[in-house]
Design a protein around this motif. Structure first.
Motif, PDB file in Angstrom:
ATOM      1  N   GLN A 264      20.835 -12.447  34.292  1.00  0.00           N
ATOM      2  CA  GLN A 264      21.962 -13.112  33.632  1.00  0.00           C
ATOM      3  C   GLN A 264      21.693 -13.269  32.135  1.00  0.00           C
ATOM      4  O   GLN A 264      22.580 -13.045  31.302  1.00  0.00           O
ATOM      5  CB  GLN A 264      22.208 -14.488  34.264  1.00  0.00           C
ATOM      6  CG  GLN A 264      22.732 -14.442  35.695  1.00  0.00           C
ATOM      7  CD  GLN A 264      22.884 -15.836  36.269  1.00  0.00           C
ATOM      8  OE1 GLN A 264      21.958 -16.635  36.226  1.00  0.00           O
ATOM      9  NE2 GLN A 264      24.060 -16.134  36.805  1.00  0.00           N
ATOM     10  N   THR A 326      23.457 -23.380  37.103  1.00  0.00           N
ATOM     11  CA  THR A 326      24.206 -22.189  37.506  1.00  0.00           C
ATOM     12  C   THR A 326      25.651 -22.531  37.836  1.00  0.00           C
ATOM     13  O   THR A 326      26.572 -21.772  37.502  1.00  0.00           O
ATOM     14  CB  THR A 326      23.523 -21.530  38.721  1.00  0.00           C
ATOM     15  OG1 THR A 326      22.163 -21.219  38.388  1.00  0.00           O
ATOM     16  CG2 THR A 326      24.238 -20.256  39.122  1.00  0.00           C
ATOM     17  N   ALA A 341      23.150 -19.176  28.679  1.00  0.00           N
ATOM     18  CA  ALA A 341      22.039 -18.327  29.116  1.00  0.00           C
ATOM     19  C   ALA A 341      20.717 -18.833  28.555  1.00  0.00           C
ATOM     20  O   ALA A 341      19.698 -18.835  29.260  1.00  0.00           O
ATOM     21  CB  ALA A 341      22.288 -16.882  28.683  1.00  0.00           C
ATOM     22  N   TYR A 395      20.124  -7.374  42.751  1.00  0.00           N
ATOM     23  CA  TYR A 395      20.910  -6.963  41.575  1.00  0.00           C
ATOM     24  C   TYR A 395      21.397  -5.525  41.750  1.00  0.00           C
ATOM     25  O   TYR A 395      22.552  -5.204  41.452  1.00  0.00           O
ATOM     26  CB  TYR A 395      20.037  -7.096  40.332  1.00  0.00           C
ATOM     27  CG  TYR A 395      20.719  -6.714  39.035  1.00  0.00           C
ATOM     28  CD1 TYR A 395      21.501  -7.631  38.346  1.00  0.00           C
ATOM     29  CD2 TYR A 395      20.564  -5.441  38.487  1.00  0.00           C
ATOM     30  CE1 TYR A 395      22.112  -7.288  37.153  1.00  0.00           C
ATOM     31  CE2 TYR A 395      21.180  -5.093  37.297  1.00  0.00           C
ATOM     32  CZ  TYR A 395      21.949  -6.026  36.637  1.00  0.00           C
ATOM     33  OH  TYR A 395      22.568  -5.676  35.460  1.00  0.00           O
ATOM     34  N   ILE A 413      27.879 -12.263  35.179  1.00  0.00           N
ATOM     35  CA  ILE A 413      27.060 -13.478  35.190  1.00  0.00           C
ATOM     36  C   ILE A 413      27.535 -14.428  36.287  1.00  0.00           C
ATOM     37  O   ILE A 413      26.721 -15.026  37.007  1.00  0.00           O
ATOM     38  CB  ILE A 413      27.104 -14.148  33.803  1.00  0.00           C
ATOM     39  CG1 ILE A 413      26.330 -13.294  32.789  1.00  0.00           C
ATOM     40  CG2 ILE A 413      26.508 -15.553  33.859  1.00  0.00           C
ATOM     41  CD1 ILE A 413      26.418 -13.785  31.370  1.00  0.00           C
ATOM     42  N   LEU A 416      26.430 -13.046  39.722  1.00  0.00           N
ATOM     43  CA  LEU A 416      24.995 -13.241  39.946  1.00  0.00           C
ATOM     44  C   LEU A 416      24.674 -14.697  40.251  1.00  0.00           C
ATOM     45  O   LEU A 416      23.655 -14.990  40.892  1.00  0.00           O
ATOM     46  CB  LEU A 416      24.206 -12.787  38.711  1.00  0.00           C
ATOM     47  CG  LEU A 416      23.928 -11.298  38.579  1.00  0.00           C
ATOM     48  CD1 LEU A 416      23.344 -10.981  37.211  1.00  0.00           C
ATOM     49  CD2 LEU A 416      22.979 -10.821  39.674  1.00  0.00           C
ATOM     50  N   GLY A 417      25.528 -15.603  39.795  1.00  0.00           N
ATOM     51  CA  GLY A 417      25.289 -17.016  40.049  1.00  0.00           C
ATOM     52  C   GLY A 417      25.353 -17.380  41.521  1.00  0.00           C
ATOM     53  O   GLY A 417      24.708 -18.350  41.950  1.00  0.00           O
TER      54      GLY A 417
END
Length: 454
Positions: A264, A326, A341, A395, A413, A416-417
């Motif tokens: 991220q 997150t 980030a 990922y 992002i 991915l959280g």
């Protein structure tokens, strides 16, 4: 400086005897130079990784997870067979030659002589693996040198002094990199040449250190050899112990979370800093701020938290902060993602370097001495790298399954959280279990611990 004046100067900072003054100073400078070079190489490495397509980032972690264990095992065999006074300078020379070779390759790329992106990506992945090996071997070899030069009583008195040298080296290296990276006459790749000079200084200090060892311990054999356990035996130990299985699972969950948060962070940095020099400078400045905050947090918070609230709260702080952080990403506008980030990645690394690290070491204390070393080596090396590889695989799967590459940086992002939150919850559950097991192990082994109180 005469030994008397040097001793008077150093005893202001550490408990030290006159004959220990020069070895202590050399070890301080040695660790300073190691972390100085590490925090030059780290932002350069991250900058080059961000330069390749983000769909390829997991391959760097796959390569490291698959190969670094074999490299460390090979290094261990050499350490057991060769005198360290000769081996450590050879390692430094080897790394110097590697740095010159990588500098030459990256300079060719800067001139446009490497037309193929896959070729450049392969070079970047090789440099990423080399960087991880350099960091692991540099720190490991330093502590082996401490073990060679000082006896345990001396090392215990002076360890905080050496750690201070490492912190100052990291702060200085990252600060210097943030300034030099923006110089048009230097640039990110040329920073590797700065590291060659630092390694040359390390060569000089290593020779002085082992010369001082002769004076401190005339009856000690250079580079004592110690047989290492097999990793297969270590795996059997982990499988046969419930406490160690839960401990390995909790640590693996935390590492997976950190790996995904790092992706991220890279996505946000790549969007905010498209220029290579500016990106390298930013990454170095970020590392500088992280080290400074970690040092302050460690000095003023770690001990009071553990003393007043205990191990369980110390373990829960990191996953709780990361889970809440997150969730907060969904509240940040696209323009503010770089700020988010930095906060989430900075929190992850700061807590990992301070209270989480301290608690991890405490969790190994109730393990019987007969299996502690084998278990710690296996968890720190193989479980750690397997967890990094698992995070990279998550990922990679997201990219292939959910049309990740066609989404905006913000959407990547956010997506991915979701696994980050899932694994922080898993980590919290395992922490509750490991704390209960920790108490039962301590109670069960209380009589043994009392007998071994010395």
């Amino acid at each position: 400086m005469p030994d008397g004046r040097l001793h008077r100067l150093l005893r202001r900072f550490t408990d030290i005897q006159p004959e220990e003054s020069r070895p202590a100073l050399y070890l301080f400078l040695y660790f300073f130079l190691i972390t100085f070079s590490i925090y030059i190489i780290k932002p350069v490495k991250e900058n080059f990784l961000i330069s390749v397509p983000d769909a390829w980032w997991p391959y760097a972690d796959f390569i490291t997870a698959g190969l670094i264990g074999f490299v460390v095992a090979f290094n261990t065999k050499l350490l057991n067979r060769l005198p360290r006074r000769g081996y450590f300078p050879c390692v430094a020379v080897f790394f110097i030659l590697n740095l010159i070779a990588f500098w030459f390759i990256f300079e060719i790329k800067a001139q446009g002589s490497i037309p193929s992106l896959p070729v450049f990506a392969f070079i970047v992945f090789a440099f990423s693996l080399w960087s991880d090996i350099f960091i692991v071997m540099g720190v490991t070899n330093f502590w082996l040198t401490v073990n060679d030069v000082l006896n345990p009583r001396q090392a215990k008195r002076m360890v905080s002094f050496f750690v201070t040298g490492g912190l100052l080296g990291g702060i200085t290296g990252s600060l210097l990199t943030s300034r030099l990276a923006l110089a048009h006459s230097l640039g990110p790749a040329n920073l590797l040449l700065v590291c060659t000079g630092i390694l040359l200084l390390q060569l000089i200090i290593i020779n002085h250190l082992y010369a001082e060892q002769k004076e401190l311990h005339k009856d000690v054999t250079m580079g004592s050899r110690e047989e290492k356990p097999s990793y297969l035996a270590s795996l059997r130990i982990i499988r046969g112990d419930k406490y160690l299985r839960i401990l390995a699972g909790a640590l693996a969950s935390a590492i997976i979370v950190g790996t995904l948060i790092n992706y991220q962070f890279k996505i946000a940095v790549k969007q905010a800093y498209p220029d290579v020099a500016a990106r390298t400078s930013f990454l170095a400045s970020f590392l500088f701020a992280m080290l400074l905050i970690s040092t302050i947090f460690h000095l003023f918070s770690t001990r009071p938290i553990l003393k007043n609230f205990g191990i369980r709260l110390g373990l829960l702080i990191a996953p709780s902060v990361l889970c809440l952080g997150t969730l907060a990403v969904f509240l940040f506008p696209a323009a503010g993602l770089i700020m988010w980030a930095c906060l989430i990645r900075g929190s992850d690394k700061t807590l990992d370097n301070t209270i989480s690290q301290s608690v991890r070491e405490l969790l190994y204390m109730p393990i019987p001495a007969s299996i502690k070393y084998e278990a710690k080596i296996f968890i720190d090396m193989f479980v750690n790298k397997l967890a990094v590889g698992f995070g990279a695989a998550l990922y990679w799967i997201l990219y292939r399954v959910s049309s990740f590459e066609h989404k905006t940086h913000t959407a990547k992002i956010h997506e991915l959280g979701i696994p980050v939150i899932c694994f922080t919850v898993v980590c919290i559950i395992l922490i509750w279990k490991i704390h209960a097991e920790y108490l039962s192990v301590v109670k069960r082994d209380l009589s043994r611990k009392w007998q071994d109180a010395h």
